[in-house]
Design a protein around this motif. Structure first.
Motif, PDB file in Angstrom:
ATOM      1  N   SER A   1     -13.810   1.670   9.940  1.00 58.77           N
ATOM      2  CA  SER A   1     -12.822   1.135  10.756  1.00 58.77           C
ATOM      3  C   SER A   1     -11.483   2.393  11.010  1.00 58.77           C
ATOM      4  CB  SER A   1     -12.093  -0.016  10.343  1.00 58.77           C
ATOM      5  OG  SER A   1     -11.011  -0.582  10.710  1.00 58.77           O
TER       6      SER A   1
ATOM      7  N   TYR B   1       2.094  -1.099  -3.071  1.00 54.89           N
ATOM      8  CA  TYR B   1       1.776  -0.271  -2.007  1.00 54.89           C
ATOM      9  C   TYR B   1       2.220   0.889  -2.286  1.00 54.89           C
ATOM     10  CZ  TYR B   1      -0.248   1.656   2.679  1.00 54.89           C
ATOM     11  OH  TYR B   1      -0.714   2.421   3.486  1.00 54.89           O
TER      12      TYR B   1
ATOM     13  N   THR C   1      -6.386   9.823   1.200  1.00 55.00           N
ATOM     14  CA  THR C   1      -5.263   9.342   2.146  1.00 55.00           C
ATOM     15  C   THR C   1      -4.287   8.714   1.273  1.00 55.00           C
ATOM     16  OG1 THR C   1      -6.904   8.871   3.694  1.00 55.00           O
ATOM     17  CG2 THR C   1      -4.982   7.680   4.020  1.00 55.00           C
TER      18      THR C   1
ATOM     19  N   ASN D   1     -10.420   7.618   1.790  1.00 54.47           N
ATOM     20  CA  ASN D   1      -9.536   6.995   2.602  1.00 54.47           C
ATOM     21  C   ASN D   1      -9.462   5.453   2.648  1.00 54.47           C
ATOM     22  OD1 ASN D   1      -8.246   6.876   5.487  1.00 54.47           O
ATOM     23  ND2 ASN D   1     -10.443   5.973   6.051  1.00 54.47           N
TER      24      ASN D   1
ATOM     25  N   ILE E   1      -8.938   4.716  10.819  1.00 51.42           N
ATOM     26  CA  ILE E   1      -8.822   6.312  10.537  1.00 51.42           C
ATOM     27  C   ILE E   1      -9.986   6.886   9.932  1.00 51.42           C
ATOM     28  CG2 ILE E   1      -7.705   8.083   8.990  1.00 51.42           C
ATOM     29  CD1 ILE E   1      -5.175   6.102   9.314  1.00 51.42           C
TER      30      ILE E   1
ATOM     31  N   ASP F   1     -18.539   2.055   3.086  1.00 50.14           N
ATOM     32  CA  ASP F   1     -17.451   1.061   3.278  1.00 50.14           C
ATOM     33  C   ASP F   1     -17.887  -0.211   2.658  1.00 50.14           C
ATOM     34  OD1 ASP F   1     -14.938   0.673   5.571  1.00 50.14           O
ATOM     35  OD2 ASP F   1     -15.782  -1.095   4.864  1.00 50.14           O
ATOM     36  N   ILE F   2     -16.928  -1.076   2.182  1.00 50.13           N
ATOM     37  CA  ILE F   2     -17.223  -2.477   1.710  1.00 50.13           C
ATOM     38  C   ILE F   2     -18.000  -3.348   2.883  1.00 50.13           C
ATOM     39  CG2 ILE F   2     -14.998  -3.588   2.138  1.00 50.13           C
ATOM     40  CD1 ILE F   2     -15.264  -4.616  -0.709  1.00 50.13           C
TER      41      ILE F   2
ATOM     42  N   THR G   1      -4.383   0.865  14.091  1.00 51.10           N
ATOM     43  CA  THR G   1      -5.593   0.535  13.482  1.00 51.10           C
ATOM     44  C   THR G   1      -5.614  -0.731  13.159  1.00 51.10           C
ATOM     45  OG1 THR G   1      -5.255   0.818  11.050  1.00 51.10           O
ATOM     46  CG2 THR G   1      -5.827   2.862  12.159  1.00 51.10           C
ATOM     47  N   PRO G   2      -6.783  -1.547  12.894  1.00 55.10           N
ATOM     48  CA  PRO G   2      -6.761  -3.141  12.684  1.00 55.10           C
ATOM     49  C   PRO G   2      -5.749  -3.290  11.510  1.00 55.10           C
ATOM     50  CG  PRO G   2      -8.888  -2.157  12.826  1.00 55.10           C
ATOM     51  CD  PRO G   2      -8.262  -1.010  12.933  1.00 55.10           C
TER      52      PRO G   2
ATOM     53  N   VAL H   1     -20.098   0.408  -0.511  1.00 53.66           N
ATOM     54  CA  VAL H   1     -19.158   0.744  -1.619  1.00 53.66           C
ATOM     55  C   VAL H   1     -17.804  -0.154  -1.716  1.00 53.66           C
ATOM     56  CG1 VAL H   1     -17.653   2.590  -0.773  1.00 53.66           C
ATOM     57  CG2 VAL H   1     -18.037   2.565  -3.205  1.00 53.66           C
ATOM     58  N   ASP H   2     -17.785  -0.627  -2.873  1.00 48.86           N
ATOM     59  CA  ASP H   2     -16.415  -1.129  -3.130  1.00 48.86           C
ATOM     60  C   ASP H   2     -15.853  -0.186  -4.027  1.00 48.86           C
ATOM     61  OD1 ASP H   2     -14.048  -2.514  -3.871  1.00 48.86           O
ATOM     62  OD2 ASP H   2     -15.287  -4.270  -4.674  1.00 48.86           O
ATOM     63  N   VAL H   3     -14.648   0.580  -3.512  1.00 52.06           N
ATOM     64  CA  VAL H   3     -14.034   1.722  -4.118  1.00 52.06           C
ATOM     65  C   VAL H   3     -13.089   1.104  -5.221  1.00 52.06           C
ATOM     66  CG1 VAL H   3     -13.835   3.218  -1.986  1.00 52.06           C
ATOM     67  CG2 VAL H   3     -11.852   1.753  -2.732  1.00 52.06           C
TER      68      VAL H   3
ATOM     69  N   LYS I   1       0.536   4.687  -3.316  1.00 53.95           N
ATOM     70  CA  LYS I   1       0.419   5.617  -2.504  1.00 53.95           C
ATOM     71  C   LYS I   1       1.127   7.021  -2.992  1.00 53.95           C
ATOM     72  CE  LYS I   1      -2.190   4.172   0.959  1.00 53.95           C
ATOM     73  NZ  LYS I   1      -3.789   4.392   0.918  1.00 53.95           N
TER      74      LYS I   1
ATOM     75  N   PRO J   1      -0.372   9.590   6.499  1.00 56.43           N
ATOM     76  CA  PRO J   1      -0.219   9.161   7.921  1.00 56.43           C
ATOM     77  C   PRO J   1       1.033   8.267   8.057  1.00 56.43           C
ATOM     78  CG  PRO J   1      -2.205   8.560   6.958  1.00 56.43           C
ATOM     79  CD  PRO J   1      -1.486   8.849   5.753  1.00 56.43           C
TER      80      PRO J   1
ATOM     81  N   THR K   1       0.045   3.827  12.277  1.00 65.27           N
ATOM     82  CA  THR K   1      -1.013   4.556  13.029  1.00 65.27           C
ATOM     83  C   THR K   1      -1.838   2.961  13.582  1.00 65.27           C
ATOM     84  OG1 THR K   1      -1.338   6.153  11.531  1.00 65.27           O
ATOM     85  CG2 THR K   1      -3.130   5.811  13.128  1.00 65.27           C
TER      86      THR K   1
HETATM   87  P1  NAD Z   1      -8.263  -0.079   8.504  1.00 64.62           P
HETATM   88  O1  NAD Z   1      -8.040  -1.567   7.834  1.00 64.62           O
HETATM   89  O2  NAD Z   1      -8.557   0.311  10.020  1.00 64.62           O
HETATM   90  O3  NAD Z   1      -9.481   0.585   7.586  1.00 64.62           O
HETATM   91  C1  NAD Z   1      -9.679   0.479   6.479  1.00 64.62           C
HETATM   92  C2  NAD Z   1     -11.266   0.493   6.065  1.00 64.62           C
HETATM   93  O4  NAD Z   1     -11.045   0.385   4.514  1.00 64.62           O
HETATM   94  C3  NAD Z   1     -11.950  -0.694   6.479  1.00 64.62           C
HETATM   95  O5  NAD Z   1     -13.082  -0.322   7.224  1.00 64.62           O
HETATM   96  C4  NAD Z   1     -12.198  -1.564   5.161  1.00 64.62           C
HETATM   97  O6  NAD Z   1     -13.421  -2.217   5.288  1.00 64.62           O
HETATM   98  C5  NAD Z   1     -12.276  -0.342   4.271  1.00 64.62           C
HETATM   99  N1  NAD Z   1     -12.072  -1.005   2.731  1.00 64.62           N
HETATM  100  C6  NAD Z   1     -11.133  -1.740   2.173  1.00 64.62           C
HETATM  101  N2  NAD Z   1     -11.430  -2.051   1.159  1.00 64.62           N
HETATM  102  C7  NAD Z   1     -12.270  -1.203   0.617  1.00 64.62           C
HETATM  103  C8  NAD Z   1     -12.894  -1.159  -0.490  1.00 64.62           C
HETATM  104  N3  NAD Z   1     -12.419  -1.745  -1.789  1.00 64.62           N
HETATM  105  N4  NAD Z   1     -13.888  -0.387  -0.650  1.00 64.62           N
HETATM  106  C9  NAD Z   1     -14.337   0.192   0.297  1.00 64.62           C
HETATM  107  N5  NAD Z   1     -13.833   0.242   1.773  1.00 64.62           N
HETATM  108  C10 NAD Z   1     -12.700  -0.571   1.747  1.00 64.62           C
HETATM  109  O7  NAD Z   1      -7.099   0.663   7.819  1.00 64.62           O
HETATM  110  P2  NAD Z   1      -6.577   2.198   8.588  1.00 64.62           P
HETATM  111  O8  NAD Z   1      -5.160   1.882   9.014  1.00 64.62           O
HETATM  112  O9  NAD Z   1      -7.600   3.164   8.946  1.00 64.62           O
HETATM  113  O10 NAD Z   1      -6.373   2.686   6.817  1.00 64.62           O
HETATM  114  C11 NAD Z   1      -6.995   3.952   6.224  1.00 64.62           C
HETATM  115  C12 NAD Z   1      -6.196   4.114   5.152  1.00 64.62           C
HETATM  116  O11 NAD Z   1      -4.989   4.915   5.790  1.00 64.62           O
HETATM  117  C13 NAD Z   1      -5.580   3.403   4.231  1.00 64.62           C
HETATM  118  O12 NAD Z   1      -5.754   4.230   2.670  1.00 64.62           O
HETATM  119  C14 NAD Z   1      -4.174   3.208   4.456  1.00 64.62           C
HETATM  120  O13 NAD Z   1      -3.527   3.022   3.504  1.00 64.62           O
HETATM  121  C15 NAD Z   1      -3.945   4.564   5.105  1.00 64.62           C
HETATM  122  N6  NAD Z   1      -2.627   4.252   5.951  1.00 64.62           N
HETATM  123  C16 NAD Z   1      -2.847   3.721   7.182  1.00 64.62           C
HETATM  124  C17 NAD Z   1      -1.601   3.675   7.866  1.00 64.62           C
HETATM  125  C18 NAD Z   1      -1.636   2.783   9.156  1.00 64.62           C
HETATM  126  O14 NAD Z   1      -0.374   2.574   9.745  1.00 64.62           O
HETATM  127  N7  NAD Z   1      -2.618   2.349   9.583  1.00 64.62           N
HETATM  128  C19 NAD Z   1      -0.357   4.483   7.465  1.00 64.62           C
HETATM  129  C20 NAD Z   1      -0.407   5.181   6.179  1.00 64.62           C
HETATM  130  C21 NAD Z   1      -1.462   5.058   5.656  1.00 64.62           C
END
Ligand code: NAD
Length: 255
Positions: free
Chosen positions: A17, A162, A147, A91, A19, A38-39, A197-198, A63-65, A166, A192, A195
């Motif tokens: 999903s 959070y 990330t 990420n 990023i 991904d999980i 995203t979901p 993976v569950d990180v 971070k 980031p 952004t």
């Molecule tokens: P997202 O929710 O679109 O994607 C996150 C993905 O991580 C999903 O596919 C989810 O299934 C996976 N995931 C969640 N828990 C997991 C686990 N335990 N093991 C494996 N996979 C797992 O979110 P995103 O916005 O793409 O976020 C990606 C990264 O960017 C994150 O680390 C988030 O903190 C960081 N981030 C996002 C934003 C933003 O505004 N979207 C801003 C700053 C940082």
């Protein structure tokens, strides 16, 4: 399409999903074989299938990180089926609602730290070990990007868990970069800004509009904006960039 990463293998966590999905597609566009981890294995498999349907190379793995046993299992599969591993984008992450400091639920704190901080550490130490066992190419063993977030520099209101996780990702990044750069492994982090995203879908539109207006660009980030930086950091063009925290937010954090 550039083929800068042709013949390389890149791991992306949280690749189903947002990023991570954009980064997986971009790594593949640049010629890398992408491990989509991904999980959510079902969606990860769809992402990998789409990459293959578009002429790229990819494999989905569960993976569950936040679970060190699951991370160890991911890396034993990578060792057997996909090594050498040239690049890794740690990420995967979660967000959470705002919490009160006073009666902060400990399970909420623990879950955030398990996924957003420990998850990076579990992956990072496996990557460092695996890359360290590999043959260097042009003096380099591998490149890693973690990330973080704008909340790695400026606290997110009502989000001590959070924010702390971070911030800590930046410390982990610098620590690994310092200890492994002489071996030819570069480690950087990307921060980031907000952004689309979901992850942020449940945020009130008024808040998203305010953040967009605060940015000199007048808009929020798109997943591809962040993916470009992550893939660049893993490319030969960034070979002199190490231990850095790269803010990717269109300039919003200048203020
Ligand atoms: P997202 O929710 O679109 O994607 C996150 C993905 O991580 C999903 O596919 C989810 O299934 C996976 N995931 C969640 N828990 C997991 C686990 N335990 N093991 C494996 N996979 C797992 O979110 P995103 O916005 O793409 O976020 C990606 C990264 O960017 C994150 O680390 C988030 O903190 C960081 N981030 C996002 C934003 C933003 O505004 N979207 C801003 C700053 C940082």
């Amino acid at each position: 399409m550039s083929d800068e990463l042709y013949g390389k293998t890149a791991l992306v966590t949280g690749a189903a999903s947002g990023i991570g999905l954009a980064a997986s597609e971009l790594f593949a566009d640049q010629g890398a074989t992408v491990i989509v981890a991904d999980i959510n294995l079902a969606i990860a498999q769809e992402v990998a299938s789409n990459i293959v349907a578009n002429g790229g190379q990819s494999k989905a793995l569960y993976v569950d990180v936040g679970d060190p046993v699951s991370v160890a299992s991911l890396f034993s599969q990578i060792r057997r089926q996909c090594s050498p591993l040239d690049a890794a984008f740690n990420n995967a992450g979660i967000s959470d609602s705002q919490c009160s400091w006073i009666d902060f639920p400990l399970e909420q704190w623990q879950r955030m730290v398990d996924i957003n901080l420990n998850g990076v550490f579990y992956c990072l130490r496996e990557e460092l070990q695996l890359m360290n066992e590999q043959q260097a190419v042009d003096g380099l063993l591998g490149q890693i990007v973690n990330t973080s977030s704008g909340a790695g520099l400026i606290p997110a209101p009502g989000q001590p868990h959070y924010t702390a996780a971070k911030h800590a990702v930046l410390g982990l990044t610098r620590s690994a970069a310092q200890d492994f750069s002489h071996k030819g492994i570069r480690v950087n982090s990307i921060l980031p800004g907000l952004t689309e995203t979901p992850m942020i879908e449940s945020q009130p539109q008024s808040m998203l509009d305010t953040f967009a207006k605060m940015s000199p660009t007048g808009r929020l980030g798109q997943p591809i904006d962040i993916a470009r930086v992550a893939v660049w950091l893993c490319s030969p063009a960034a070979q002199w960039v190490n231990g850095q925290a790269i803010v990717a937010d269109g300039g919003g954090l200048m203020h």
